[in-house]
Design a protein around this motif. Structure first.
Motif, mmCIF file in Angstrom:
data_model
loop_
_atom_site.group_PDB
_atom_site.id
_atom_site.type_symbol
_atom_site.label_atom_id
_atom_site.label_comp_id
_atom_site.label_asym_id
_atom_site.label_seq_id
_atom_site.Cartn_x
_atom_site.Cartn_y
_atom_site.Cartn_z
ATOM 1 N N PRO A 43 0.759 -1.407 0.007
ATOM 2 C CA PRO A 43 0.167 0.138 0.128
ATOM 3 C C PRO A 43 0.876 1.395 0.048
ATOM 4 O O PRO A 43 1.918 1.312 0.330
ATOM 5 N N LYS A 44 0.219 2.469 -0.411
ATOM 6 C CA LYS A 44 0.845 3.828 -0.325
ATOM 7 C C LYS A 44 0.633 4.579 0.770
ATOM 8 O O LYS A 44 1.143 5.381 1.138
ATOM 9 N N MET A 45 -0.438 3.976 1.617
ATOM 10 C CA MET A 45 -0.990 4.440 2.712
ATOM 11 C C MET A 45 -1.785 3.677 3.721
ATOM 12 O O MET A 45 -2.532 2.502 3.206
ATOM 13 N N VAL A 46 -1.660 3.933 5.054
ATOM 14 C CA VAL A 46 -2.588 3.204 6.021
ATOM 15 C C VAL A 46 -3.392 4.411 6.658
ATOM 16 O O VAL A 46 -2.789 5.538 7.166
ATOM 17 N N ILE A 47 -4.717 4.301 6.784
ATOM 18 C CA ILE A 47 -5.803 5.316 7.402
ATOM 19 C C ILE A 47 -6.564 4.348 8.456
ATOM 20 O O ILE A 47 -6.941 3.354 8.189
ATOM 21 N N SER A 48 -6.438 5.059 9.714
ATOM 22 C CA SER A 48 -7.392 4.254 10.660
ATOM 23 C C SER A 48 -7.960 5.672 11.390
ATOM 24 O O SER A 48 -7.702 6.787 11.583
ATOM 25 N N VAL A 49 -9.108 4.997 11.985
ATOM 26 C CA VAL A 49 -9.955 5.885 12.835
ATOM 27 C C VAL A 49 -10.119 5.445 14.429
ATOM 28 O O VAL A 49 -10.864 5.654 15.005
ATOM 29 N N GLY A 50 -9.178 4.279 14.637
ATOM 30 C CA GLY A 50 -9.143 3.902 15.891
ATOM 31 C C GLY A 50 -9.613 2.481 16.012
ATOM 32 O O GLY A 50 -9.798 1.631 15.245
ATOM 33 N N GLY A 51 -9.290 1.864 17.251
ATOM 34 C CA GLY A 51 -9.494 0.287 17.298
ATOM 35 C C GLY A 51 -8.121 -0.157 17.476
ATOM 36 O O GLY A 51 -7.260 0.217 16.679
ATOM 37 N N PHE A 52 -7.824 -1.167 18.447
ATOM 38 C CA PHE A 52 -6.719 -1.648 18.730
ATOM 39 C C PHE A 52 -6.105 -2.715 17.695
ATOM 40 O O PHE A 52 -4.986 -2.905 17.443
ATOM 41 N N VAL A 53 -7.162 -3.144 16.522
ATOM 42 C CA VAL A 53 -6.445 -3.947 15.629
ATOM 43 C C VAL A 53 -5.631 -3.284 14.854
ATOM 44 O O VAL A 53 -4.647 -3.653 14.027
#
Length: 358
Positions: free
Chosen positions: A94-104
């Motif tokens: 991937p060129k990017m990782v985006i998260s909105v939370g969560g331990f996973v």
């Protein structure tokens, strides 16, 4: 044809952290390839599959802020998940990782940083959760819903508002929903009750204890959540003014919100954002001793919703609040007007940030 750049979205544990990520996918799926990384058994898997987005599961642990032997086990799970994520990133590129939370998302973000892949974290709630704190130091940027949250993250923080439904391009099939949820031929005001992605045991008990009076003044649609949180003993099938469902399609829920006279809800930011965008009259009952109380305070301070304290709330008090709202048109107009300004729409700002970073 040029191959599209790939973005990994990650989050879970609650549906609230998944909804903004699915909106990013909807906004940009014509320009990028997407993969969602979540837990093996979480509610996010169902939501992502319904959106026709490719899904990969990884091991997930969490850190409890109290003594528990599970913390020891989960340390090993997080360690194993980190190596699992390294392999996944090598495979997916991937060129990017985006998260909105969560331990996973924690080991995935760490692994992305290790491989020099940009990471964007979005903070929905007023108060940052532990998972976002653990990811923030390694993130390329942290976007926040509320301006006061910038202080928690320093120079990396960007105030953009929250990511919510694109109402300009969202079409509500009201006739279909009116028929599906048996709303025809009813002159009573509509109350929609929702307790979050997995449901709220307290709200389910409260509605159960209030139903006889509520159904004399309104029609109630109750999204009760998972079966283990459904305590209803009410024979709802024999009462045309009550419709109960465990889980609901998100587009159906948005349409019901648009039709509702009053929405009764917990205080997860994904739901609060939708209520804000739709200018809905809301009765908010935050989960006690949690980040939800800080979220609710934002709405209370701006006179944008009726906020009730669960620890002091009884069925008769709840019904009284509903009656007063239904009988006070001026108050409903004020709440509708004020709630629309609580949460800024951050969809375009997030799109611009993603394209700029890639």
């Amino acid at each position: 044809m040029n191959k599209k750049n790939k973005i990994i979205l990650s989050g879970g544990a609650t549906g609230g952290s998944v909804i903004p990520l699915l909106q990013i996918y909807q906004d940009l799926n014509n320009e990028f390839d997407f993969l969602f990384v979540g837990t093996y058994k979480g509610v996010e898997r169902i939501m992502v599959n319904e959106a026709n987005l490719r899904y990969r599961a990884i091991l997930s642990g969490k850190w409890r802020r109290y003594f528990s032997l599970k913390n020891i086990v989960d340390i090993f799970l997080i360690f194993l998940s980190f190596w699992q994520c390294l392999i996944l990133l090598l495979q997916e590129k991937p060129k990017m990782v985006i998260s909105v939370g969560g331990f996973v998302a924690v080991p995935l973000s760490w692994a992305a940083w290790f491989m020099n892949i940009p990471v964007i974290i979005h903070q929905q709630d007023v108060v940052p959760g532990l998972a976002n704190k653990l990811m923030a130091k390694l993130a390329t940027a942290i976007t926040v819903t509320f301006e006061q949250s910038k202080k928690d993250y320093g120079s990396k923080a960007l105030f953009i508002g929250n990511i919510g439904p694109d109402l300009e391009n969202l079409k509500f099939d009201e006739e279909k929903i009116i028929d599906k949820y048996k709303l025809k031929n009813s002159s009573l005001p509509l109350i929609v009750v929702v307790g979050g992605g997995t449901g709220s045991l307290f709200l389910n008990k409260l509605i159960n204890e209030s139903l006889n009076e509520l159904l004399s003044i309104s029609k109630v649609i109750h999204i009760s959540g998972s079966a283990d949180r459904d305590v209803s003993v009410f024979d709802y099938e024999k009462n045309e003014n009550y419709f109960k469902i465990e889980l609901i399609d998100h587009n159906d829920l948005l349409t019901l919100f648009s039709l509702a006279d009053i929405v009764v809800s917990r205080c997860g930011l994904a739901t609060l954002t939708e209520l804000s965008y739709l200018k809905k009259v809301a009765v908010l009952i935050p989960m006690p001793d949690s980040h939800q109380e800080f979220n609710a305070l934002e709405f209370k301070n701006k006179e944008a919703a009726v906020v009730l304290n669960q620890k002091k709330l009884k069925a008769e008090d709840f019904v009284k609040e509903i009656r007063e709202l239904l009988n006070n048109e001026d108050l409903r107009k004020k709440l509708s007007r004020n709630i629309s300004s609580v949460i800024k729409n951050g969809n375009q700002a997030m799109i611009d940030l993603i394209k700029k970073t890639i």
